[in-house]
Design a protein around this motif. Structure first.
Motif, PDB file in Angstrom:
ATOM      1  N   LEU A  19       0.848  -1.193   0.000  1.00 11.03           N
ATOM      2  CA  LEU A  19       0.000   0.000   0.000  1.00 11.03           C
ATOM      3  C   LEU A  19       0.877   1.233   0.000  1.00 11.03           C
ATOM      4  O   LEU A  19       1.890   1.285   0.672  1.00 11.03           O
ATOM      5  CB  LEU A  19      -0.897   0.016   1.246  1.00 11.03           C
ATOM      6  CG  LEU A  19      -1.790   1.258   1.435  1.00 11.03           C
ATOM      7  CD1 LEU A  19      -2.853   1.299   0.351  1.00 11.03           C
ATOM      8  CD2 LEU A  19      -2.432   1.231   2.802  1.00 11.03           C
ATOM      9  N   VAL A  20       0.494   2.209  -0.801  1.00 11.14           N
ATOM     10  CA  VAL A  20       1.215   3.471  -0.824  1.00 11.14           C
ATOM     11  C   VAL A  20       0.488   4.446   0.079  1.00 11.14           C
ATOM     12  O   VAL A  20      -0.706   4.650  -0.059  1.00 11.14           O
ATOM     13  CB  VAL A  20       1.275   4.040  -2.250  1.00 11.14           C
ATOM     14  CG1 VAL A  20       2.100   5.304  -2.278  1.00 11.14           C
ATOM     15  CG2 VAL A  20       1.859   3.021  -3.198  1.00 11.14           C
ATOM     16  N   VAL A  21       1.209   5.059   0.993  1.00 16.84           N
ATOM     17  CA  VAL A  21       0.609   6.024   1.900  1.00 16.84           C
ATOM     18  C   VAL A  21       1.389   7.314   1.811  1.00 16.84           C
ATOM     19  O   VAL A  21       2.611   7.326   1.877  1.00 16.84           O
ATOM     20  CB  VAL A  21       0.612   5.513   3.361  1.00 16.84           C
ATOM     21  CG1 VAL A  21       0.046   6.575   4.278  1.00 16.84           C
ATOM     22  CG2 VAL A  21      -0.209   4.245   3.469  1.00 16.84           C
ATOM     23  N   VAL A  22       0.694   8.421   1.619  1.00 23.39           N
ATOM     24  CA  VAL A  22       1.325   9.725   1.543  1.00 23.39           C
ATOM     25  C   VAL A  22       1.067  10.460   2.831  1.00 23.39           C
ATOM     26  O   VAL A  22      -0.079  10.575   3.265  1.00 23.39           O
ATOM     27  CB  VAL A  22       0.766  10.533   0.357  1.00 23.39           C
ATOM     28  CG1 VAL A  22       1.389  11.909   0.315  1.00 23.39           C
ATOM     29  CG2 VAL A  22       1.019   9.801  -0.939  1.00 23.39           C
ATOM     30  N   ASP A 243       8.317   0.315  -5.725  1.00 19.94           N
ATOM     31  CA  ASP A 243       9.662   0.537  -5.187  1.00 19.94           C
ATOM     32  C   ASP A 243      10.460   1.469  -6.097  1.00 19.94           C
ATOM     33  O   ASP A 243      11.157   2.375  -5.627  1.00 19.94           O
ATOM     34  CB  ASP A 243      10.399  -0.794  -5.032  1.00 19.94           C
ATOM     35  CG  ASP A 243       9.777  -1.681  -3.967  1.00 19.94           C
ATOM     36  OD1 ASP A 243       9.303  -1.135  -2.961  1.00 19.94           O
ATOM     37  OD2 ASP A 243       9.775  -2.906  -4.143  1.00 19.94           O
ATOM     38  N   PHE A 244      10.365   1.234  -7.419  1.00 23.46           N
ATOM     39  CA  PHE A 244      11.058   2.103  -8.370  1.00 23.46           C
ATOM     40  C   PHE A 244      10.578   3.546  -8.223  1.00 23.46           C
ATOM     41  O   PHE A 244      11.378   4.485  -8.248  1.00 23.46           O
ATOM     42  CB  PHE A 244      10.815   1.637  -9.809  1.00 23.46           C
ATOM     43  CG  PHE A 244      11.345   0.262 -10.124  1.00 23.46           C
ATOM     44  CD1 PHE A 244      12.388  -0.286  -9.379  1.00 23.46           C
ATOM     45  CD2 PHE A 244      10.801  -0.487 -11.162  1.00 23.46           C
ATOM     46  CE1 PHE A 244      12.880  -1.551  -9.668  1.00 23.46           C
ATOM     47  CE2 PHE A 244      11.289  -1.753 -11.456  1.00 23.46           C
ATOM     48  CZ  PHE A 244      12.326  -2.287 -10.708  1.00 23.46           C
ATOM     49  N   THR A 245       9.265   3.699  -8.058  1.00 20.13           N
ATOM     50  CA  THR A 245       8.696   5.036  -7.918  1.00 20.13           C
ATOM     51  C   THR A 245       9.268   5.741  -6.691  1.00 20.13           C
ATOM     52  O   THR A 245       9.642   6.916  -6.747  1.00 20.13           O
ATOM     53  CB  THR A 245       7.166   4.963  -7.814  1.00 20.13           C
ATOM     54  OG1 THR A 245       6.639   4.340  -8.991  1.00 20.13           O
ATOM     55  CG2 THR A 245       6.553   6.339  -7.661  1.00 20.13           C
ATOM     56  N   ALA A 246       9.335   5.016  -5.582  1.00 22.05           N
ATOM     57  CA  ALA A 246       9.861   5.608  -4.344  1.00 22.05           C
ATOM     58  C   ALA A 246      11.315   6.034  -4.500  1.00 22.05           C
ATOM     59  O   ALA A 246      11.728   7.094  -4.013  1.00 22.05           O
ATOM     60  CB  ALA A 246       9.723   4.612  -3.196  1.00 22.05           C
ATOM     61  N   GLU A 247      12.101   5.226  -5.210  1.00 17.79           N
ATOM     62  CA  GLU A 247      13.520   5.537  -5.372  1.00 17.79           C
ATOM     63  C   GLU A 247      13.740   6.681  -6.354  1.00 17.79           C
ATOM     64  O   GLU A 247      14.584   7.556  -6.135  1.00 17.79           O
ATOM     65  CB  GLU A 247      14.266   4.283  -5.841  1.00 17.79           C
ATOM     66  CG  GLU A 247      14.357   3.207  -4.755  1.00 17.79           C
ATOM     67  CD  GLU A 247      14.736   1.840  -5.297  1.00 17.79           C
ATOM     68  OE1 GLU A 247      14.642   1.648  -6.520  1.00 17.79           O
ATOM     69  OE2 GLU A 247      15.123   0.980  -4.492  1.00 17.79           O
ATOM     70  N   LEU A 248      12.981   6.694  -7.451  1.00 15.17           N
ATOM     71  CA  LEU A 248      13.187   7.714  -8.485  1.00 15.17           C
ATOM     72  C   LEU A 248      12.600   9.068  -8.103  1.00 15.17           C
ATOM     73  O   LEU A 248      12.931  10.086  -8.720  1.00 15.17           O
ATOM     74  CB  LEU A 248      12.568   7.245  -9.805  1.00 15.17           C
ATOM     75  CG  LEU A 248      13.208   5.998 -10.441  1.00 15.17           C
ATOM     76  CD1 LEU A 248      12.391   5.532 -11.635  1.00 15.17           C
ATOM     77  CD2 LEU A 248      14.642   6.276 -10.870  1.00 15.17           C
ATOM     78  N   ARG A 256       4.351  15.664  -1.544  1.00 20.19           N
ATOM     79  CA  ARG A 256       3.797  14.799  -0.492  1.00 20.19           C
ATOM     80  C   ARG A 256       4.731  13.624  -0.226  1.00 20.19           C
ATOM     81  O   ARG A 256       5.239  12.994  -1.153  1.00 20.19           O
ATOM     82  CB  ARG A 256       2.414  14.263  -0.893  1.00 20.19           C
ATOM     83  CG  ARG A 256       1.402  15.359  -1.203  1.00 20.19           C
ATOM     84  CD  ARG A 256       0.924  16.038   0.047  1.00 20.19           C
ATOM     85  NE  ARG A 256      -0.107  17.024  -0.233  1.00 20.19           N
ATOM     86  CZ  ARG A 256      -0.755  17.699   0.702  1.00 20.19           C
ATOM     87  NH1 ARG A 256      -0.465  17.513   1.973  1.00 20.19           N
ATOM     88  NH2 ARG A 256      -1.673  18.584   0.377  1.00 20.19           N
ATOM     89  N   ARG A 257       4.920  13.322   1.045  1.00 17.63           N
ATOM     90  CA  ARG A 257       5.752  12.194   1.435  1.00 17.63           C
ATOM     91  C   ARG A 257       5.073  10.891   1.062  1.00 17.63           C
ATOM     92  O   ARG A 257       3.880  10.708   1.214  1.00 17.63           O
ATOM     93  CB  ARG A 257       6.006  12.260   2.941  1.00 17.63           C
ATOM     94  CG  ARG A 257       6.712  11.060   3.528  1.00 17.63           C
ATOM     95  CD  ARG A 257       8.069  10.855   2.924  1.00 17.63           C
ATOM     96  NE  ARG A 257       8.945  11.980   3.109  1.00 17.63           N
ATOM     97  CZ  ARG A 257      10.072  12.142   2.456  1.00 17.63           C
ATOM     98  NH1 ARG A 257      10.421  11.255   1.551  1.00 17.63           N
ATOM     99  NH2 ARG A 257      10.836  13.188   2.678  1.00 17.63           N
ATOM    100  N   MET A 258       5.857   9.970   0.543  1.00 16.97           N
ATOM    101  CA  MET A 258       5.327   8.699   0.045  1.00 16.97           C
ATOM    102  C   MET A 258       6.048   7.559   0.731  1.00 16.97           C
ATOM    103  O   MET A 258       7.283   7.553   0.820  1.00 16.97           O
ATOM    104  CB  MET A 258       5.554   8.646  -1.462  1.00 16.97           C
ATOM    105  CG  MET A 258       5.268   7.348  -2.126  1.00 16.97           C
ATOM    106  SD  MET A 258       5.582   7.549  -3.913  1.00 16.97           S
ATOM    107  CE  MET A 258       5.884   5.860  -4.336  1.00 16.97           C
ATOM    108  N   ARG A 259       5.286   6.601   1.232  1.00 14.43           N
ATOM    109  CA  ARG A 259       5.884   5.432   1.874  1.00 14.43           C
ATOM    110  C   ARG A 259       5.263   4.168   1.309  1.00 14.43           C
ATOM    111  O   ARG A 259       4.070   4.122   1.041  1.00 14.43           O
ATOM    112  CB  ARG A 259       5.687   5.470   3.394  1.00 14.43           C
ATOM    113  CG  ARG A 259       6.448   6.591   4.082  1.00 14.43           C
ATOM    114  CD  ARG A 259       6.303   6.513   5.579  1.00 14.43           C
ATOM    115  NE  ARG A 259       7.012   7.604   6.235  1.00 14.43           N
ATOM    116  CZ  ARG A 259       7.074   7.753   7.547  1.00 14.43           C
ATOM    117  NH1 ARG A 259       6.473   6.892   8.346  1.00 14.43           N
ATOM    118  NH2 ARG A 259       7.738   8.764   8.072  1.00 14.43           N
TER     119      ARG A 259
END
Length: 450
Positions: A19-22, A243-248, A256-259
């Motif tokens: 799940l992606v949480v901002v 994961d790629f999205t979080a790293e790039l 917005r912070r993304m986890r």
């Protein structure tokens, strides 16, 4: 603030375990996984299907997109893709013709940048609806800046297709044109929106932005930029795209912070340390912004920071798509249409590209040389248009002479009993017929360059 993630490639239930949480100011905004206007549907016992492809954006922008779709359904008409005129004089006259402005024109200049072979020209061709830019699996297929024009209803999108960002040492080593160094940087200066294309099927590039791309972004901090993850159809584990999205993005999208974390976590699971991309933003990991003027040379401190940086934390939106899939690209095109601002058109609605018909032809031929010839051979070939005339029945007769650097190269181009050069001529003729909308008879001959 709600966000949505759409992708028709997310068909594995394993994706739902993440799940992606901002989070912003300790307030979490949940991400919604939707399928366009429809809700998620079960495609099997434990499988969910999401259609169509693909983007991460804000609820406000999504509402603008939906309004555009509603207006389109009400009373717009479908415009066939424009074509390239086979006569260079007529093509030039069309480029200089006064634009046929609608009542409320909108325009958007989009610069598509990225590392070599990321799929920039393929994406541009799909957006335009015709193949006007050369495409191959080898790097540096696009050798200079080219322009494509997409006009629908009252909106004109100007696509600035650029060579892959490269370095001075690589240009010297491979004896490439200097336009590969200059054109991408000059193109970005005139853009309203930057599209950073990343090949996620490339294991070396999928989790880190190319340094030249980071330099370009850092020198133009005031130009909005979006991230496009390309070739996702070649990625087997779709959940890795998050994961790629979080790293790039350094874990930040649209400020917005993304986890990324498991939705269901067993009680015995050990608490894992936070990823570097999830740390609070500060001057060290936020990257250079504001201090860098758009046309300035980056300082040593800024370059040092960029070299240790994996991604860019100032992307407005993120797309996940395959540039060879028409449905995927349609989503990106709708985004461009919604992002266009009021302004006068720069070209007549019948303009497809600013390239001359001869340039389109030589680029398509170079594509075939890159596709069928090994190693450095296609890069050393040069071309000369010997004949360009319209036949009695409206067909286009073209004769192009290819010049080889070595005798061995010439034999490779000709092939056994002339089969190789005949095959390239046949395939190039087919591509050119779709661009010029008429039968094209292309003859290729090979000569040793003295």
């Amino acid at each position: 603030m709600a966000f949505r993630v759409c992708s028709r490639f997310f068909r594995d239930s394993a994706v739902l375990s993440r799940l992606v949480v901002v989070s912003a100011r300790q307030e979490s905004a949940s991400w919604l996984l939707t399928a366009g206007n429809a809700a998620c549907s079960r495609g099997g016992r434990n499988t969910f299907i999401f259609t169509p492809a693909c983007f991460i954006t804000s609820e406000a922008f999504l509402n603008r997109l939906m309004k555009g779709k509603a207006a389109e359904a009400d009373g717009s008409f479908y415009r066939l893709p424009a074509s390239v005129l086979p006569d260079s004089g007529e093509q030039l006259s069309l480029l200089l013709r006064h634009p046929d402005q609608p009542d409320n024109p909108k325009v958007l200049k989009v610069a598509i940048i990225g590392a070599p072979n990321a799929g920039k020209s393929t994406l541009s061709n799909q957006l335009l609806g015709r193949k006007v830019f050369a495409v191959s699996k080898k790097v540096h297929t696009t050798r200079s800046r080219a322009l494509g024009v997409l006009t629908e209803d009252d909106t004109q999108i100007i696509l600035l297709d650029t060579p892959g960002l490269t370095t001075v040492s690589k240009v010297k080593r491979h004896q490439l044109e200097k336009t590969l160094l200059v054109d991408p940087w000059n193109t970005v200066k005139e853009a309203d929106l930057m599209v950073v294309l990343v090949d996620v099927a490339d294991r070396w590039m999928c989790s880190r932005l190319d340094l030249e791309v980071l330099k370009c972004l850092a020198q133009h901090p005031d130009t909005p930029a979006i991230l496009v993850l390309n070739k996702i159809d070649l990625v087997k584990a779709k959940d890795r795209l998050l994961d790629f999205t979080a790293e790039l993005t350094c874990g930040v999208v649209n400020g917005r912070r993304m986890r990324i974390r498991p939705v269901i976590k067993p009680p015995w699971a050990e608490k894992r340390p936070e990823r570097e991309s999830e740390l609070p933003l500060d001057e060290d990991n936020a990257g250079p912004e504001g201090s860098a003027e758009p046309n300035s040379v980056l300082s040593k401190e800024q370059l040092k920071a960029l070299k240790s940086q994996q991604g860019w934390p100032h992307f407005k939106d993120v797309f996940m798509l395959s540039s060879v899939d028409r449905d995927d690209v349609e989503t990106l095109k709708s985004y461009f249409m919604a992002a266009a601002k009021p302004g006068s058109w720069q070209y007549h609605s019948e303009v497809l590209t600013d390239q001359s018909p001869e340039e389109v032809c030589t680029n398509i031929i170079r594509e075939k040389l890159l596709e069928y010839l090994p190693q450095e051979v296609p890069y050393s070939m040069t071309q000369s248009v010997e004949l360009w005339q319209e036949g009695e029945s409206g067909e286009l007769d073209i004769s192009v002479k290819l010049y080889a650097k070595k005798d061995t190269h010439m034999r490779m181009v000709i092939g056994t009993a002339g089969q190789m050069v005949a095959r390239m001529a046949r395939e190039a003729s087919e591509d050119l017929s779709h661009v010029f909308l008429r039968e094209v008879k292309l003859k290729l001959s090979v000569k040793l360059r003295k």
